[in-house]
Design a protein around this motif. Structure first.
Motif, PDB file in Angstrom:
ATOM      1  N   PHE A  72       0.801  -1.398  -0.057  1.00 10.23           N
ATOM      2  CA  PHE A  72      -0.228  -0.040  -0.027  1.00 10.23           C
ATOM      3  C   PHE A  72       0.982   1.293  -0.113  1.00 10.23           C
ATOM      4  O   PHE A  72       0.578   2.159  -0.719  1.00 10.23           O
ATOM      5  CB  PHE A  72      -0.996   0.144   1.350  1.00 10.23           C
ATOM      6  N   LEU A  99      -1.094   6.024   2.514  1.00  4.32           N
ATOM      7  CA  LEU A  99      -1.533   4.961   2.296  1.00  4.32           C
ATOM      8  C   LEU A  99      -1.198   3.597   2.545  1.00  4.32           C
ATOM      9  O   LEU A  99      -1.787   2.678   3.066  1.00  4.32           O
ATOM     10  CB  LEU A  99      -1.583   4.719   0.521  1.00  4.32           C
ATOM     11  N   GLY A 136      -3.209   0.292   4.677  1.00  3.17           N
ATOM     12  CA  GLY A 136      -2.856  -1.218   4.572  1.00  3.17           C
ATOM     13  C   GLY A 136      -2.656  -1.549   6.067  1.00  3.17           C
ATOM     14  O   GLY A 136      -2.845  -2.863   6.156  1.00  3.17           O
TER      15      GLY A 136
END
Length: 341
Positions: A63, A106, A110
């Motif tokens: 991610f 991001l 994750g």
């Protein structure tokens, strides 16, 4: 000609047959391993199971790579979507171009997915891996050295970076090695977080927030030195404004979190203490020594007791023999008296 400078590598990739070995990729990979290794040690020390950090990193790292690339492509879209550019290059992550802001944002998504699957709090996991992320960035910045990118203004200091490439608008010369400045800064941030975490028992995400705030301070002045193309707002580069905004958010979080949830989490991974964590569990040496001493004392008492029993038994047998001897003497005396009579 400069008498002292940092040379740039002639190329950033070697080939093992048809397989390219890229310096940029190796720096990222080494950083990830360091972050997971250190994060695991800190997680176990806080009461978690070995391997949990790596399990969640399986979600966080991919991610993070996607987020880092997206941030770079979005903020430097003209490099991929303007006239004469090939949009396919946006997928060539090995050529450089990862924005730490997107990677952290991001990557946190994750990590949240991984933590949710394991039933553990994301802030506690983030605190454990925070200094490791800083060290990972320190390694990752050396990937920019291999690619001859992200350097600062021209300079004549003894540690100037010698740029030799003239591709993509580069001008050969001697420049501030901003990649080195940020690498050293990240190492300092990592040790700062480790020290502050031990000194103040940071918990509930505050160690991670400290890492973010400290990194932003360094990134702001280092970013100001860079000469690569970037979007400007009110005379400042976009990443400078991002650093300022993220710094303020991190400081606010530290203050509010300390008021609402002081101290550190008592349990970071439910069930870890009941089931045990195997051979890698931390051992309380004091308790182990006390237990050993107690066991030795118990064994000694048992031995003494066992030794005393045969002695008492022997004594009782001797007393029994004396009692048996008394009637025999009486019988002998009576026989002798009857004989005389």
């Amino acid at each position: 000609m400069e008498l002292a400078y940092i040379p740039s590598p002639a190329r950033g990739v070697l080939y093992l047959g048809p397989i390219p070995l890229r310096g940029y990729a190796f720096c990222i990979i080494i950083g990830v391993f360091v972050a997971v290794w250190l994060g695991n040690k800190r997680w176990v020390a806080r009461g978690g199971r070995p391997g949990t950090v790596a399990d969640i990193a399986v979600w966080a790292v991919p991610f993070g790579l996607v987020g880092g690339r997206l941030y770079h492509v979005i903020t430097d879209y003209e490099l991929y979507f303007s006239e004469g550019r090939d949009w396919v290059d946006a997928f060539k992550i090995w050529e450089g171009g990862l924005g730490i802001w997107g990677a952290i944002a991001l990557g946190a998504v994750g990590a949240w997915i991984g933590c949710r699957r394991r039933g553990i709090p994301l802030p506690a996991w983030a605190d454990a891996v925070a200094p490791g992320i800083a060290f990972a960035q320190a390694f990752g910045r050396w990937g920019n050295w291999f690619n001859q990118e992200l350097y600062g203004r021209e300079t004549h200091v003894p540690w100037a970076l010698h740029i030799t490439s003239s591709t993509d608008g580069r001008v050969p010369g001697y420049y501030h090695p901003t990649f080195l400045y940020e690498s050293l800064w990240c190492i300092g941030v990592g040790f700062l977080v480790i020290w502050a975490d031990r000194r103040f028992k940071l918990g509930h995400g505050r160690a991670f927030a400290l890492y973010v705030a400290a990194y932003c301070v360094g990134r702001a002045w280092i970013e100001y030195m860079r000469v690569d193309d970037a979007h400007h707002i009110l005379g400042l580069r976009l990443n400078d404004w991002t650093a300022i905004g993220v710094f303020l958010l991190a400081v606010i979080y530290i203050v509010l979190s300390a008021r609402q949830r002081p101290g550190r989490e008592e349990v970071v991974e439910p069930g870890a203490s009941e089931t045990g964590t195997g051979a890698d569990d931390p051992v309380d040496l004091g308790k182990a020594e006390d237990k050993t001493t107690t066991d030795k004392a118990t064994d000694k008492a048992t031995t003494d007791k066992a030794t005393d029993k045969p002695t008492d038994r022997g004594k009782n047998e001797d007393e029994g023999e004396d009692e048996d001897a008394e009637p025999s003497e009486k019988t002998a005396n009576a026989a002798e008296s009857a004989k005389k009579a």
